[in-house]
Write a protein that holds these residues in place. Structure first.
Motif, PDB file in Angstrom:
ATOM      1  N   ASP A   1      90.745  23.716  25.481  1.00  0.00           N
ATOM      2  CA  ASP A   1      89.866  23.308  24.373  1.00  0.00           C
ATOM      3  C   ASP A   1      88.862  22.259  24.837  1.00  0.00           C
ATOM      4  O   ASP A   1      87.665  22.354  24.566  1.00  0.00           O
ATOM      5  CB  ASP A   1      90.689  22.668  23.236  1.00  0.00           C
ATOM      6  N   LYS A   2      89.382  21.259  25.544  1.00  0.00           N
ATOM      7  CA  LYS A   2      88.498  20.166  25.987  1.00  0.00           C
ATOM      8  C   LYS A   2      87.489  20.673  27.004  1.00  0.00           C
ATOM      9  O   LYS A   2      86.306  20.309  26.967  1.00  0.00           O
ATOM     10  CB  LYS A   2      89.341  19.033  26.588  1.00  0.00           C
TER      11      LYS A   2
ATOM     12  N   GLU B   1     100.251  11.334  40.190  1.00  0.00           N
ATOM     13  CA  GLU B   1      99.715  11.085  38.848  1.00  0.00           C
ATOM     14  C   GLU B   1      99.439  12.457  38.235  1.00  0.00           C
ATOM     15  O   GLU B   1      99.292  13.431  38.946  1.00  0.00           O
ATOM     16  CB  GLU B   1      98.432  10.236  38.870  1.00  0.00           C
ATOM     17  N   ASP B   2      99.414  12.524  36.930  1.00  0.00           N
ATOM     18  CA  ASP B   2      99.129  13.807  36.315  1.00  0.00           C
ATOM     19  C   ASP B   2      98.105  13.628  35.213  1.00  0.00           C
ATOM     20  O   ASP B   2      98.378  13.016  34.190  1.00  0.00           O
ATOM     21  CB  ASP B   2     100.402  14.440  35.755  1.00  0.00           C
ATOM     22  N   ARG B   3      96.903  14.167  35.463  1.00  0.00           N
ATOM     23  CA  ARG B   3      95.837  14.031  34.474  1.00  0.00           C
ATOM     24  C   ARG B   3      95.565  15.353  33.773  1.00  0.00           C
ATOM     25  O   ARG B   3      94.494  15.541  33.202  1.00  0.00           O
ATOM     26  CB  ARG B   3      94.573  13.508  35.171  1.00  0.00           C
ATOM     27  N   SER B   4      96.541  16.288  33.826  1.00  0.00           N
ATOM     28  CA  SER B   4      96.276  17.616  33.277  1.00  0.00           C
ATOM     29  C   SER B   4      95.972  17.575  31.776  1.00  0.00           C
ATOM     30  O   SER B   4      95.197  18.396  31.283  1.00  0.00           O
ATOM     31  CB  SER B   4      97.431  18.572  33.577  1.00  0.00           C
ATOM     32  N   ALA B   5      96.546  16.598  31.062  1.00  0.00           N
ATOM     33  CA  ALA B   5      96.319  16.548  29.617  1.00  0.00           C
ATOM     34  C   ALA B   5      94.851  16.269  29.274  1.00  0.00           C
ATOM     35  O   ALA B   5      94.388  16.571  28.176  1.00  0.00           O
ATOM     36  CB  ALA B   5      97.212  15.478  28.999  1.00  0.00           C
ATOM     37  N   GLU B   6      94.095  15.714  30.224  1.00  0.00           N
ATOM     38  CA  GLU B   6      92.663  15.453  29.969  1.00  0.00           C
ATOM     39  C   GLU B   6      91.829  16.725  30.059  1.00  0.00           C
ATOM     40  O   GLU B   6      90.662  16.730  29.696  1.00  0.00           O
ATOM     41  CB  GLU B   6      92.104  14.478  31.031  1.00  0.00           C
ATOM     42  N   PHE B   7      92.445  17.793  30.600  1.00  0.00           N
ATOM     43  CA  PHE B   7      91.647  18.994  30.877  1.00  0.00           C
ATOM     44  C   PHE B   7      92.272  20.242  30.265  1.00  0.00           C
ATOM     45  O   PHE B   7      92.484  21.248  30.929  1.00  0.00           O
ATOM     46  CB  PHE B   7      91.479  19.159  32.398  1.00  0.00           C
TER      47      PHE B   7
END
Ligand code: CLF
Ligand code: SF4
Length: 519
Positions: free
Chosen positions: A336-337, A327-333
């Motif tokens: 900027d965020k 799974e890839d959750r890199s876009a959540e981190f």
């Protein structure tokens, strides 16, 4: 001597490094024992298969333990942009293909940003147990940034294991520093031990302030890789070797690589398929060098498994990957965020969550062992089948067919259910509609499987799977994978015995080559 004492502490204090290395050596060759009923060893080895000291090091590392990868997550921080060699399967515009798929790294980070990101992820994803530095270039070609990042994280999040992946060229000069920072898992990508083979993979290296080409470059690289591996294992640091399987160039030679790294104390060997597509802009992509098929890869992994521990669950992740493997959750981190996040690093709640994970693991193992016992007496049956499983993790069949981005592949035999790989696929269900083109690619990716286990599946794909000779199975929705697989296998054997079905070899499947570009 500083590194020696540090590492002694890291392996449990009371025992010497020699004792621990002896235990690793005894484990190699895979004399699996103990009552776990595991069908394999290597990264599939469980608590009863490994010495306690080694189990403690691997039990919640998702790459070093196949079982752990269903439950624990890793993250990478992209602090290392430069590289000191050129591989023909890498384009510098993209991630390191050794440890990451060749998609663009979203953001490069400073050590300080990386440290904040680790705390943010660890607070949000309590099952994140390992921080790896794996590029996008080579971590040891960027030693200040790499070790500064480790230093900051060790000070603020001491429960997180530190992990490093390198091409090995600069490894010998950094081994003491690696040991000093308690990095107890190191991966070296070793694609050859013969410089003539190496010259076909590496056009040049940058060493001693100059570029060196061809065979001479490959000779220096292999010497440094072997010396670095020996130095690490002498210090009790667990070493994994990654090798990229390049048909026609090093596919046969990797058996020799396997022997060479085994004899130098490597703990685990991860043979990965070459991913090469013209749109990646790599030398191999542009000259049409193909990657292996699924069965070619499996045959090579199988042939090396008798020699040493094999990893088969690698996802060839991005250099900024976050989450469970697959799974890839890199876009959540994004930076900027993260910079806007209030981060509270709560060690106690992480521990509490991980205690629950351990309880779940015990349930998975108990269910599997109970089911395995029912296969007793079938030992003389020489039938093996593959199944594909749609899962979101936790060792359960818990993903809808249409939402699966990958399928996990298990080999079923009278020894039980053994994880043997995964297959990335295009999403079947896009915007609520089934995509027929995707279905074709999914069928090609799992064509060697007898069945596909899913939590749910629609009528259309079900019919097409049946036509392709693949049994769509949704009756084990949300159940444990291995327990369900063994139940299915018993029924399969019964049907073969009664003559209701005929057991047939399923043939080969394709490994997706070009789709990683849009990560
Ligand atoms: Fe990262 Fe590599 Fe450490 Fe794992 S990845 S540095 S050992 S924490 Fe793992 Fe990813 Fe495969 Fe690497 S699945 S590419 S083996
Ligand atoms: Fe690319 Fe990694 Fe090879 Fe360097 S070591 S050229 S970053 S694949």
């Amino acid at each position: 001597m500083e590194s020696l004492s540090t590492e002694t502490a890291a392996v449990g204090g009371a025992e010497s490094i020699d004792d621990v290395m002896q235990k690793i050596a005894e484990h190699k060759g895979c004399g699996t024992s103990g009552g776990s009923g595991k069908a394999s060893c290597g990264s599939g080895a469980g608590e009863n298969d490994l010495p306690q000291e080694i189990w403690d090091k691997v039990k919640n590392h998702p790459c070093y333990s196949e079982e752990a990868h269903h439950h624990y997550a890793r993250m990478h921080v992209a602090v290392a942009p430069a590289c000191n060699i050129q591989c023909n399967y890498c384009n510098r515009k993209y991630d390191c293909a050794n440890e990451s798929r060749p998609g663009v790294v979203s953001e490069k980070l400073t050590p300080e940003q990386a440290s904040k990101k680790v705390l943010a992820v660890a607070s949000t994803i309590p099952q994140m147990t390992v921080l790896g530095i794996a590029g996008p270039g080579d971590p040891l070609a960027n030693p200040e940034k790499t070790f500064k990042t480790f230093e900051l994280i060790a000070a603020t999040a001491p429960d997180i294991k530190l992990c490093l992946s390198t091409n090995g060229l600069a490894l010998p000069e950094h081994v003491d520093t690696i040991a000093k920072f308690n990095v107890d898992h190191v991966t070296i990508t070793i694609n050859m031990v013969d410089p003539d083979v190496g010259a076909q993979i590496y056009p040049w290296i940058y060493y001693n302030h100059k570029r060196i080409y061809g065979r001479e470059a490959a000779e220096i690289l292999t010497q440094h890789q072997m010396r670095g591996l020996e130095m690490l294992t002498e210090r009790g640091i667990l070493c994994k070797v990654n090798s990229v399987m390049i048909p026609g160039i090093n596919d046969k030679h990797l058996v020799e690589v396997n022997r060479a790294v085994k004899s130098r104390g490597a703990f685990l060997h991860n043979i990965m398929p070459l991913i090469s597509s013209p749109e990646h802009g790599t030398v191999f992509g542009l000259n049409g060098q193909r990657g292996p098929t699924a069965q070619e890869l499996k045959a090579l992994q199988d042939s090396c498994e008798g020699e040493m521990n094999m990893m088969r669950h690698c996802r060839q992740c991005r250099a900024d990957a976050v989450g469970l493997l697959g799974e890839d959750r890199s876009a959540e981190f994004t930076t900027d965020k993260i910079m806007a996040m209030e981060v509270t690093y709560d060690l106690e709640s992480r521990k509490a969550y991980q205690t629950k994970v351990e309880e779940e693991r015990l349930k998975v193992a108990a269910a599997k062992n109970a089911e395995l016992a029912t296969l007793a007496g079938e030992d003389n049956v020489d039938i093996k089948i593959l199944i594909a499983v749609a899962t979101k993790g936790s060792g359960r069949v818990n993903e809808h067919f249409g939402h699966a981005k990958e399928f996990q592949i298990y080999e079923l035999s009278t020894s039980g259910a053994k994880f043997v790989g995964h297959r990335r696929v295009d999403l079947y269900c896009q915007g609520g509609y089934g995509e027929e083109d995707s279905l074709d690619t999914i069928i090609r990716a799992i064509n060697d499987c007898t069945a596909v286990f899913v939590a749910k599946i629609g009528g259309c794909p079900k019919n097409d799977l049946v036509k392709a000779g693949i049994d769509p199975v949704d009756e084990f929705a949300f159940e444990f994978i291995e327990q369900s697989a063994i139940t299915y296998f018993k029924r399969y054997l019964d049907k073969v015995k009664s003559g209701e079905i005929e057991h047939k070899e399923r043939g080969d499947a394709t490994i997706r080559q070009g789709a990683f570009i849009t990560a």
